[in-house]
Design an enzyme around this catalytic site. Structure first.
Site, PDB file in Angstrom:
ATOM      1  N   MET A 142     -19.053  -4.095  17.362  1.00 23.99           N
ATOM      2  CA  MET A 142     -19.200  -5.366  18.080  1.00 23.99           C
ATOM      3  C   MET A 142     -20.555  -5.551  18.758  1.00 23.99           C
ATOM      4  SD  MET A 142     -16.754  -6.985  17.222  1.00 23.99           S
ATOM      5  CE  MET A 142     -15.914  -6.111  15.951  1.00 23.99           C
ATOM      6  N   GLY A 168     -13.100  -3.832  13.573  1.00 21.07           N
ATOM      7  CA  GLY A 168     -12.240  -3.692  14.742  1.00 21.07           C
ATOM      8  C   GLY A 168     -10.776  -3.919  14.474  1.00 21.07           C
ATOM      9  N   GLN A 169     -10.448  -4.599  13.369  1.00 22.66           N
ATOM     10  CA  GLN A 169      -9.042  -4.920  13.108  1.00 22.66           C
ATOM     11  C   GLN A 169      -8.587  -4.254  11.814  1.00 22.66           C
ATOM     12  OE1 GLN A 169      -7.765  -9.025  14.403  1.00 22.66           O
ATOM     13  NE2 GLN A 169      -9.867  -9.484  13.873  1.00 22.66           N
TER      14      GLN A 169
END
Lengths: 772, 76, 215
Positions: free
Chosen positions: A361, A398-399
């Protein structure tokens, strides 16, 4: 152990009596006792990918009766080799929070009323029809996520893009991965990492760019530390804007000022060229040089438009461009000492060292996210350290299915499962596989996520169906978008598993099946597709998101496109979807194999996974006779970009004098709607806080636990201060984890985004602090 | 809320009787050995008072020869 | 029957402490032959390494007071990573050195008045990845999840015969860490800790079904 503490103690009591009897009366036998093996003997273990992050750890779910009772790391899964993190080890508990949404609810006046799910589905279908007939097809939309399973995203795209004819399909991965995608597309012309996690065992140097892996990708971080421990020649450098657990574990921690990673990356390239550490053979054969527009804006205004204009440049022009980024000049911009920049360059430049860069991120949620992705690729391209074991620019996700569902299925406004809506060939392919008229698929993209919520606020969008995500916590500049969603004549459908601030704004709530209560697939960061079976039944009237969409599609008259039965739909959808990716560049494994293995990497060609793409030794899609082939670009050459440093959209000034940075903690995943219902995790991290630098705290006169008000031009939040806690920001910065719905930090953040990727920057805006 | 376990030995010839007696009593669960005259007794009583009464009753049981405690737990 | 003694013998503690101090070198692991992964046979090597580096006093001590009750109270299900029951610094960074200073070899901690349990997997450095402290007892939301009974004790097939291993070996390959010494849980502590080849007598129970001929 909550269950039966008493039963357990009784069992222990009986155990010790039997043990005692055994030592006093040799040969004594308690046949009845042995027969009751206890549930522990009767657990069956079923494989699944973990529900949480993009690492994609394989877990084994222990099932007793029809309930998930335990977890083991899957030793057969190459990702984690049997290890999990604290979230993964307790993931099964996320299924059983007391307030699971078990029935459909429909807003009647001020109240949500439980209705049979068929009634709710009827209402959704009729509302879609009504909205289209009144305000047009582009006033209905679906907003999903990187937690959608691959079939979820696939049917959403097929229904909205193929059948209804609107490109109003977006997913929250726009908020987390879009810059990674545009980075790949602009540098290589094709999405997703060339390397794989095995790089960790090969690399000598790891540089984590704005990436607190110790908390966000702990299993991979451990794998990195294990690699360092086993070998004497491994160095880990943490390059970040605040000090974290990752900094503590690294060999060196280097802090830069927000947004100046652009200058640091360029300075590294300057040094590589100045010292002639360039791998000329590689650069001459496999790269070309380019520049694009500069001063590209920040997208804070409605209807913002941007289109880059790439231009070819020569190496000499690129070298000239880099003169603005000598280590000394970059030091003045970034705060990173020229010595440290030279040190970094020497690590990347040393031909005897294999270098892996990790980021997530920090680089993606960045108003110049695409640029910084490009610039890190530049470093690896100039030195030829790419697409070989251990040499890897690695963009983490992230997912659990940001790659699998959003990037590969293409649940973004401009995308199709293969290619983009703007391309007629791609539209033709989709129309044929979907069995819809070509004219159905609109060649013009509509709204990216931020603009989609702006359109909802403006009234251009009237209907929005939100699945598996919680935008009423995660949208930046949240106040505007929540007020927009709450306006009259906006109709919001939310499919979820627990009540959240997003179900609070819903007109219809659908009870969703969660994780292993349905069959599906995820796709992790390293191009690995991971299948899971329906392992336990979901509670009440819960239904998979895929099936919810199929039910609505049929009510809208698309039986022909959604003909599958409930016992076969996942397999049928997979085999249909797989047709889009046929060919050596992206072939996916067949269903039967996915069911068997703990994940299979694509391109899956001739029965073999491809671990390093673009390298002819490993990748069958490369031109015969080549060594490397960046086949995403027509000429097979990767692009090195001249991208300058530009500041953040909003920087601290006299009035708002602090940077606000936001992110996660190890215990909680995203908005905490699952992890906060897991007792161990909540008890370890019950509430959010604001990290303040100790000297700033002293100036402000606050100590840990005292309340501080964080105020921006958009909103304010009051929360407890944390000084020298989990992380320590430098002077002039505060950090707030966003998992806690009691402290909506996104009411404070700014909805500025990268003009190329349209991904918002959650890491940089200006705030001031008040002691309360 | 005490939980205790014992090894209970019957008077000669009253193994079956002891098993019947114990399983008939409230708060008691038994696991008889299948090749020797030994019974494992687990008691689970709601409070100290009940526990005292139960222990008194157990002591008076005619089929019981001896009782030796192997485990004791008192929650809260 | 389990013996429990509450008295602590001072000299054992001192001797044990000294031994710990002299044990600072990391054991050299034997290099497996080419092509053979170092972790074959459920990382069986770890037992021998631990046996080699653990002084006898540390294996035979029985003064600790841990019981199965507290052992399971700290776990969500049998086999889940236990929470950290003692105070840790608020900035808890899972500093390996700090965690391992007690949990690698065990020993008596005067402040907590307890023997530290020994971790069976000290090679994993990122302690906080799986182990978290408790900051509050209050829940965000009640949870209906239930676990299973832990494996029962007393499972010797014949009186006095060695019981099978009732749990998965994954991350718990090192028998000596958890089943010997004063830090071990009383009910599962072996009193023959001085014998190192645990799996000579104790075998994992892989199935509960009985043998049947196929033809």
């Amino acid at each position: 152990m909550k269950l039966d503490r008493r039963t357990f103690i009784k069992s222990a009591a009986a155990s010790s009596a039997i043990a005692a009897a055994g030592s006093i009366f040799p040969g004594i036998s308690f046949a009845d006792w042995k027969k009751q093996e206890g549930a522990s003997g009767q657990i069956s273990w079923k494989k699944a990918p973990c529900r949480f992050c993009g690492t994609g750890c394989g877990v084994l779910v222990g099932v007793s009766g029809d309930r998930a009772v335990a977890v083991k790391g899957d030793p057969n899964c190459s990702v984690n080799k049997g290890l999990c993190c604290v979230k993964g080890f307790h993931v099964v508990q996320a299924l059983y929070g007391k307030d699971r949404i078990r029935k459909a609810q429909v807003r009647k006046g001020d109240k949500m009323v439980e209705v049979p799910i068929s009634e709710a589905l009827d209402l959704i279908a009729s509302k879609i029809q009504e909205t289209i007939s009144q305000t047009g097809k582009d006033s209905v939309s679906i907003y999903g996520s990187g937690q959608w399973t691959i079939p979820d995203g696939y049917v959403a795209s097929k229904l909205f893009k193929g059948c209804l004819g609107t490109n109003n399909v977006e997913a929250n991965a726009r908020l987390c991965m879009a810059s990674a995608v545009t980075g790949f597309m602009t540098s290589f012309g094709i999405d997703e990492p060339m390397g794989c996690y095995e790089d960790i065992e090969h690399a000598n140097v790891f540089v984590t760019w704005g990436n607190n892996m110790a908390e966000m990708h702990p299993v991979l971080f451990s794998r990195m530390l294990a690699s360092r421990k086993r070998r004497s020649d491994v160095t880990v450098i943490d390059l970040a804007t605040r000090s974290t657990r990752s900094s503590q574990a690294s060999d060196k921690s280097i802090l830069f000022k927000p947004s100046t990673d652009l200058a640091v990356a360029n300075a590294i390239c300057y040094e590589i060229i100045r010292n002639d550490w360039v791998n000329w053979d590689f650069v001459n054969k496999h790269t070309t040089f380019h520049k694009g527009k500069t001063n590209i804006g920040y997208g804070t205004e409605d209807h913002f438009k941007f289109k880059d204009k790439p231009q070819d440049i020569t190496f000499e022009e690129y070298k000239e461009f880099l003169k603005d980024y000598t280590p000394e000049k970059a030091e003045r911009i970034s705060g990173v000492s020229a010595m440290d920049i030279k040190y970094l360059a020497s690590l990347y430049g040393d031909p005897t060292k294999k270098v892996t860069s990790f980021w997530c991120m920090g680089m993606n949620q960045h108003v110049r996210g695409t640029w910084i992705n490009n610039l890190v690729y530049n470093i690896h391209l100039l030195t030829g350290k790419i697409s070989t074991p251990g040499n890897s620019p690695f963009s983490l996700t992230g997912q659990p299915s940001a790659c699998g569902t959003v990037r590969e299925v293409g649940t973004l406004t401009h995308k199709l499962p293969h290619g983009v809506v703007m391309n007629e060939e791609h539209r033709k392919m989709a129309a044929e596989i979907w069995d819809v008229p070509l004219a159905n698929i609109d060649p013009k993209p509509t709204y990216h996520t931020v603009e989609m919520f702006r359109a909802l606020d403006r009234g251009d969008i009237r209907f929005m169906w939100i699945q598996v995500t919680n935008p009423m916590i995660t949208m930046p500049n949240l106040n505007r978008y929540r007020n927009g969603a709450l306006k009259d004549d906006r109709f919001i459908v939310v499919s979820d598993v627990y009540p959240t601030p997003t179900t609070d704004v819903a007109d219809v709530i659908l009870p969703a099946a969660m994780w292993v209560e349905q069959e599906g697939m995820f796709g992790n960061s390293e191009r690995r597709t991971q299948h899971f079976d329906r392992i336990v039944p979901g509670p009440g009237e819960t239904m998979s998101d895929t099936w919810q969409i199929i039910e609505v599609a049929r009510r809208l008259g698309f039986e022909k496109q959604f003909p599958w039965g409930e016992d076969e739909y996942i397999e049928k959808i997979w085999e249909e979807y797989r047709r889009f990716h046929a060919g050596p560049k992206h072939n996916m494994a067949p269903y039967a194999l996915l069911k068997k293995r703990s994940g299979v990497q694509w391109p899956f060609v001739n029965g073999k996974e491809t671990r390093w793409r673009f390298n002819a030794k490993y990748d069958p899609a490369c031109k015969p006779g080549s060594d490397f082939d960046f086949y995403g670009k027509k000429d097979g050459k990767a692009w090195i970009w001249a991208r300058p440093y530009e500041p953040a959209a909003e920087s601290p000034d006299d009035e708002y004098n602090f940077w606000l940075n936001t992110g996660r903690v190890i215990e909680h995943w995203h908005t905490g709607s699952m992890t906060r219902r897991i007792p161990v995790l909540h008890r370890a991290m019950p509430e959010s806080y604001v990290e303040i630098n100790p000297e700033d705290a002293m100036d402000l006169g606050v100590v840990t636990g005292e309340l501080v008000k964080i105020i921006s031009r958009r909103g304010s939040v009051t929360m407890k201060a944390s000084i020298n806690g989990r992380g320590v920001p430098p002077r002039g910065m505060v950090f707030v984890p966003f998992f806690d719905e009691s402290y909506k930090i996104n009411e404070v953040t700014l909805d500025a985004f990268c003009p190329i990727s349209k991904q918002p920057d959650y890491k940089k805006c200006a705030v001031r602090l008040e002691k309360v | 809320m005490p939980i205790l376990s014992y090894l209970a030995l019957p008077r000669d010839g009253s193994m079956d009787r002891l098993c019947a007696d114990l399983s008939a009593m409230e708060y008691c669960e038994i696991i008889p050995a299948d090749n020797q005259e030994v019974v494992v007794l687990v008691t689970d009583t709601p409070d100290e008072q009940t526990e005292k009464i139960l222990q008194e009753t157990l002591k008076k049981l005619p089929s019981l020869h001896s009782l030796s405690m192997t485990f004791g737990h008192n929650a809260e | 029957m389990m013996k429990r003694t509450d008295k602590r013998i001072g000299c054992v503690v001192i001797a044990f402490g000294l031994v710990c101090l002299s044990w600072m070198s990391i054991p050299v692991s034997v290099q497996a032959a080419p092509g053979i992964p170092p972790d074959f046979d459920s990382k069986g090597e770890k037992i021998y390494q631990r046996y080699d580096r653990t002084p006898l006093a540390a294996m035979t001590g029985t003064d600790g007071t841990r019981t199965l009750n507290t052992f399971y109270a700290r776990r969500q299900y049998p086999g889940s990573p236990p929470i950290i029951p003692h105070k840790v610094a608020r900035a808890f960074s899972g500093d390996t050195v700090k965690c391992l200073s007690c949990h690698d070899r065990g020993g008596y901690d005067a402040e907590l008045d307890a023997y530290a349990p020994v971790t069976p997997h000290p090679e994993n450095e990122n302690c906080f990845q799986c182990h978290v402290p408790v900051r509050t007892e209050k829940l965000f939301m009640e949870n209906d999840w239930v676990s299973i009974d832990p494996p029962k004790l007393g499972r010797s097939m014949l009186g006095g015969s060695p019981p099978p291993i009732p749990h998965s070996l994954q991350l718990r390959e090192d028998c000596i860490a958890c089943h010997t010494g004063p830090g071990a849980v009383a009910e599962i502590r072996v009193e023959h800790g001085s014998r190192g080849n645990c799996r000579q007598c104790h075998v994992p129970q892989v199935t509960t079904s009985t043998f049947e001929r196929n033809n």
